[in-house]
Design a protein around this motif. Structure first.
Motif, mmCIF file in Angstrom:
data_model
loop_
_atom_site.group_PDB
_atom_site.id
_atom_site.type_symbol
_atom_site.label_atom_id
_atom_site.label_comp_id
_atom_site.label_asym_id
_atom_site.label_seq_id
_atom_site.Cartn_x
_atom_site.Cartn_y
_atom_site.Cartn_z
ATOM 1 N N HIS A 194 -4.075 69.825 67.784
ATOM 2 C CA HIS A 194 -5.297 70.171 67.059
ATOM 3 C C HIS A 194 -4.917 70.743 65.701
ATOM 4 O O HIS A 194 -3.738 70.946 65.411
ATOM 5 C CB HIS A 194 -6.165 71.152 67.860
ATOM 6 C CG HIS A 194 -5.562 72.481 68.108
ATOM 7 N ND1 HIS A 194 -4.516 72.688 68.984
ATOM 8 C CD2 HIS A 194 -5.839 73.708 67.597
ATOM 9 C CE1 HIS A 194 -4.188 73.966 69.011
ATOM 10 N NE2 HIS A 194 -4.967 74.613 68.154
ATOM 11 N N PRO A 209 -5.566 64.065 66.332
ATOM 12 C CA PRO A 209 -7.017 63.876 66.404
ATOM 13 C C PRO A 209 -7.589 63.425 65.064
ATOM 14 O O PRO A 209 -6.939 63.522 64.017
ATOM 15 C CB PRO A 209 -7.527 65.270 66.776
ATOM 16 C CG PRO A 209 -6.489 66.194 66.213
ATOM 17 C CD PRO A 209 -5.181 65.482 66.365
ATOM 18 N N ALA A 249 -7.363 59.685 71.020
ATOM 19 C CA ALA A 249 -8.459 60.397 71.673
ATOM 20 C C ALA A 249 -8.256 60.350 73.173
ATOM 21 O O ALA A 249 -7.346 59.672 73.688
ATOM 22 C CB ALA A 249 -9.797 59.775 71.289
ATOM 23 N N ASP A 250 -9.112 61.059 73.886
ATOM 24 C CA ASP A 250 -9.002 61.187 75.336
ATOM 25 C C ASP A 250 -8.874 59.830 76.016
ATOM 26 O O ASP A 250 -9.651 58.909 75.754
ATOM 27 C CB ASP A 250 -10.237 61.911 75.866
ATOM 28 C CG ASP A 250 -10.147 62.188 77.355
ATOM 29 O OD1 ASP A 250 -9.110 62.709 77.790
ATOM 30 O OD2 ASP A 250 -11.116 61.870 78.081
ATOM 31 N N GLU A 267 -7.963 65.035 76.491
ATOM 32 C CA GLU A 267 -8.740 65.989 75.702
ATOM 33 C C GLU A 267 -9.338 67.061 76.608
ATOM 34 O O GLU A 267 -9.966 66.755 77.620
ATOM 35 C CB GLU A 267 -9.869 65.295 74.949
ATOM 36 C CG GLU A 267 -10.691 66.271 74.112
ATOM 37 C CD GLU A 267 -11.839 65.622 73.364
ATOM 38 O OE1 GLU A 267 -12.571 66.340 72.664
ATOM 39 O OE2 GLU A 267 -12.004 64.386 73.495
ATOM 40 N N GLU A 298 -11.376 69.727 67.905
ATOM 41 C CA GLU A 298 -10.977 68.874 69.024
ATOM 42 C C GLU A 298 -9.552 69.245 69.430
ATOM 43 O O GLU A 298 -8.674 69.429 68.586
ATOM 44 C CB GLU A 298 -11.042 67.415 68.591
ATOM 45 C CG GLU A 298 -10.615 66.412 69.643
ATOM 46 C CD GLU A 298 -10.630 64.989 69.120
ATOM 47 O OE1 GLU A 298 -10.497 64.060 69.941
ATOM 48 O OE2 GLU A 298 -10.757 64.803 67.886
#
Length: 208
Positions: free
Chosen positions: A43, A69, A84-85, A100, A114
């Motif tokens: 992050h 991110p 991303a997740d 995430e 995030e």
């Protein structure tokens, strides 16, 4: 895999000929930042990403791969891989899965970015600033200090999820007194919950 602690939440992971660095932040970045294969950012808080150091490393080594991110665009003037997740990717023999989980709350009025965790070869988890839960992990890099954390959170995390081994990170704000006190508590928690505590200092390594 070889895990080497750097400063605060910065960790180096290597496997075979592949080396990656996670969260080289403003408390200090590794001297070899431009020499590794990839940098992964959880992050965009400044203790997790030193934008100037990361930009300079990419300028020195245009082949350096960067993952992070979407919000990282606000900080670095360089191309990077937005993840991303649920995303997965490979770096040499390292297979990486993105997880995430919300950044732990600091104060009510502070907006939080995030936060991404990275899971390596289904074995080692770096959760960023989150007490991310994957039960029965081989090794978890557990945050142990910071403005959002109490040791009770570490106690509850170990009780609920029982990683086989854990390494304490995110302690760059502690002085020597705090590190000594916290180390004693972490050894007690490891005993309480039947897990192994790996008390790595910056520059020390362990193979898993």
């Amino acid at each position: 895999m070889k895990i080497t602690r750097r400063i605060h939440s910065c960790v180096e992971i290597s496997d075979g000929d592949t080396t990656v660095v996670l969260d080289p932040g403003g408390f200090g970045t590794p001297d070899n930042l431009a020499e590794v294969d990839a940098v992964l950012i959880t992050h965009i808080h400044p203790d997790h990403v030193d934008a100037d150091a990361l930009t300079a490393a990419r300028a020195t080594n245009p082949e350096l791969r960067i993952y992070g991110p979407e919000g990282l665009r606000e900080l670095i003037d360089a191309d990077y891989n937005v993840v991303a997740d649920g995303d997965t990717f490979s770096l040499g023999s390292l297979n990486v899965e993105v997880r995430e989980t919300p950044h732990e709350k600091i104060i009510n009025s502070k907006e939080l970015p995030e936060n991404l965790g990275y899971l390596f070869n289904d074995t080692v988890l770096h959760p960023g600033d989150s007490m991310a839960a994957i039960p029965d992990m081989e090794v978890v890099l557990v945050p142990i200090s910071g403005p959002w954390l109490r040791m009770l959170m570490v106690d509850e995390y170990l009780a609920a999820h029982r990683p086989k081994r854990f390494i304490g990170v995110h302690d760059g704000v502690d002085n020597d007194n705090g590190l000594t006190l916290r180390g004693g508590l972490l050894r007690q928690l490891a005993k309480d919950h039947g897990v192994e505590y790996l008390p790595l200092k910056p520059g020390e390594s362990v193979e898993v």
